[in-house]
Design a protein around this motif. Structure first.
Motif, PDB file in Angstrom:
ATOM      1  N   GLY A 185       0.836  -1.136  -0.163  1.00  0.00           N
ATOM      2  CA  GLY A 185      -0.030   0.138  -0.090  1.00  0.00           C
ATOM      3  C   GLY A 185       0.890   1.097  -0.114  1.00  0.00           C
ATOM      4  N   VAL A 186       1.912   1.148   0.986  1.00  0.00           N
ATOM      5  CA  VAL A 186       2.840   2.294   0.674  1.00  0.00           C
ATOM      6  C   VAL A 186       3.492   2.717  -0.680  1.00  0.00           C
ATOM      7  CG1 VAL A 186       4.831   3.224   1.892  1.00  0.00           C
ATOM      8  CG2 VAL A 186       3.252   2.294   3.346  1.00  0.00           C
ATOM      9  N   LEU A 187       3.884   1.469  -1.104  1.00  0.00           N
ATOM     10  CA  LEU A 187       4.424   1.496  -2.667  1.00  0.00           C
ATOM     11  C   LEU A 187       3.621   2.258  -3.466  1.00  0.00           C
ATOM     12  CD1 LEU A 187       6.546  -1.530  -2.667  1.00  0.00           C
ATOM     13  CD2 LEU A 187       7.509   0.798  -2.395  1.00  0.00           C
ATOM     14  N   GLN A 188       2.359   1.755  -3.650  1.00  0.00           N
ATOM     15  CA  GLN A 188       1.261   2.250  -4.443  1.00  0.00           C
ATOM     16  C   GLN A 188       1.087   3.661  -4.214  1.00  0.00           C
ATOM     17  OE1 GLN A 188      -2.226  -0.248  -3.881  1.00  0.00           O
ATOM     18  NE2 GLN A 188      -1.474  -2.010  -5.144  1.00  0.00           N
ATOM     19  N   LYS A 189       0.758   4.134  -3.038  1.00  0.00           N
ATOM     20  CA  LYS A 189       0.658   5.502  -2.763  1.00  0.00           C
ATOM     21  C   LYS A 189       1.959   6.386  -3.161  1.00  0.00           C
ATOM     22  CE  LYS A 189      -2.090   5.260   1.430  1.00  0.00           C
ATOM     23  NZ  LYS A 189      -2.349   5.525   2.798  1.00  0.00           N
ATOM     24  N   LEU A 190       3.123   5.761  -3.040  1.00  0.00           N
ATOM     25  CA  LEU A 190       4.278   6.681  -3.712  1.00  0.00           C
ATOM     26  C   LEU A 190       4.340   6.764  -5.341  1.00  0.00           C
ATOM     27  CD1 LEU A 190       7.037   5.170  -1.083  1.00  0.00           C
ATOM     28  CD2 LEU A 190       6.235   7.501  -1.160  1.00  0.00           C
ATOM     29  N   MET A 191       3.754   5.466  -5.556  1.00  0.00           N
ATOM     30  CA  MET A 191       3.676   5.355  -7.252  1.00  0.00           C
ATOM     31  C   MET A 191       2.649   6.470  -7.781  1.00  0.00           C
ATOM     32  SD  MET A 191       4.188   1.566  -7.936  1.00  0.00           S
ATOM     33  CE  MET A 191       3.911   1.560  -9.792  1.00  0.00           C
ATOM     34  N   GLU A 192       1.597   6.511  -7.046  1.00  0.00           N
ATOM     35  CA  GLU A 192       0.473   7.666  -7.539  1.00  0.00           C
ATOM     36  C   GLU A 192       0.797   8.849  -7.622  1.00  0.00           C
ATOM     37  OE1 GLU A 192      -2.984   6.259  -5.131  1.00  0.00           O
ATOM     38  OE2 GLU A 192      -3.317   4.510  -6.229  1.00  0.00           O
ATOM     39  N   ALA A 193       1.320   9.189  -6.315  1.00  0.00           N
ATOM     40  CA  ALA A 193       2.174  10.581  -6.195  1.00  0.00           C
ATOM     41  C   ALA A 193       3.153  10.963  -6.937  1.00  0.00           C
ATOM     42  CB  ALA A 193       2.867  10.492  -4.658  1.00  0.00           C
ATOM     43  N   GLU A 194       3.927   9.771  -7.472  1.00  0.00           N
ATOM     44  CA  GLU A 194       4.942  10.379  -8.482  1.00  0.00           C
ATOM     45  C   GLU A 194       4.522  10.306  -9.854  1.00  0.00           C
ATOM     46  OE1 GLU A 194       8.765  11.002  -9.897  1.00  0.00           O
ATOM     47  OE2 GLU A 194       8.024  10.836  -7.860  1.00  0.00           O
ATOM     48  N   LYS A 195       3.447   9.683 -10.316  1.00  0.00           N
ATOM     49  CA  LYS A 195       2.702   9.728 -11.566  1.00  0.00           C
ATOM     50  C   LYS A 195       2.034  11.109 -11.438  1.00  0.00           C
ATOM     51  CE  LYS A 195      -0.879   7.312 -14.114  1.00  0.00           C
ATOM     52  NZ  LYS A 195      -1.701   6.051 -14.145  1.00  0.00           N
ATOM     53  N   GLU A 196       1.185  11.343 -10.295  1.00  0.00           N
ATOM     54  CA  GLU A 196       0.651  12.700 -10.436  1.00  0.00           C
ATOM     55  C   GLU A 196       1.412  13.969 -10.536  1.00  0.00           C
ATOM     56  OE1 GLU A 196      -2.395  15.268  -7.392  1.00  0.00           O
ATOM     57  OE2 GLU A 196      -1.724  13.245  -6.963  1.00  0.00           O
TER      58      GLU A 196
END
Length: 226
Positions: free
Chosen positions: A166-177
């Motif tokens: 979950g932490v990795l997914q949040k980081l990936m979404e933030a980087e994508k945004e």
């Protein structure tokens, strides 16, 4: 003039000491044999050299028999000199008792493994069966406890991995945004700096034709669409 007493002391020379040992050892063994034959005595002689080599002699009986007799005699003599030695008389009984207990335990172990069952009657077999059932219940209980512990540990690991995912997914979404925002800003800057398109103009030949007379309908429709 007679010879005085010879003082015995260690021979310092190694070679002389070895020669003297060999001679005296042979003489000692010979004397032990002579006294056992002449006097019908039981003799046991044990000699260790400086290098640890064993030399022994025993008369009619074996060395073990003579040593056993010596131990028995030595024990009886100590029992006379020390009354407390009588407490040690039960050592033999204690040894036999412990040996009997050990034999019984070994026999019980073999029977639990399914061996030597011919001597057991119905009641003893039922008792043995009850013991096996009880042992199996303990074994199953312990096995189930280990399985539950293992499952609990795996569940904890699964939860930890899900949290990390979950932490990795949040980081990936933030980087994508962040990347999308940066791309939108670049596109906005490019749109602002690019020149505006030129307005549509009527071709000169159409103007020339219009001067001379009416334009055809298809030309008028084309110009009006522009």
């Amino acid at each position: 003039m007679g010879r005085g007493p010879v003082q015995l002391r260690r021979i310092e020379n190694k070679i002389n000491r070895q020669v003297t040992f060999s001679k005296r050892r042979n003489g000692l063994l010979k004397k032990a044999h002579e006294i056992s034959v002449l006097c019908d005595a039981e003799v046991a002689l044990i000699v260790f050299s400086t290098k640890g080599k064993l030399y022994e002699y025993s008369s009619h009986t074996s060395m073990e028999d003579i040593l056993e007799r010596y131990q028995r005699y030595s024990y009886e003599e100590r029992a006379v000199l020390d009354p407390n030695i009588e407490d040690q008389e039960n050592w033999g009984d204690e040894y036999r008792r412990l040996k009997s207990k050990l034999d019984a335990l070994q026999k019980s172990q073999r029977q639990l493994l399914g061996e030597q069952l011919d001597s057991l009657n119905m009641k003893e077999l039922q008792k043995l069966e009850h013991q096996l059932d009880s042992s199996l219940n303990h074994i199953r209980s312990r096995k189930n406890q280990l399985m539950f512990d293992s499952i609990s540990e795996l569940q904890k690991k699964e939860k930890s991995l899900k949290d990390q995912n979950g932490v990795l997914q949040k980081l990936m979404e933030a980087e994508k945004e962040k990347n999308n925002t940066h791309l939108w800003e670049q596109q906005s800057r490019a749109t602002t700096t690019s020149p505006s398109p030129a307005p549509a103009t009527v071709p000169d030949f159409m103007i020339t034709l219009n001067i001379g007379g009416k334009l055809p309908q298809w030309m008028l429709r084309t110009v009006s669409n522009r």
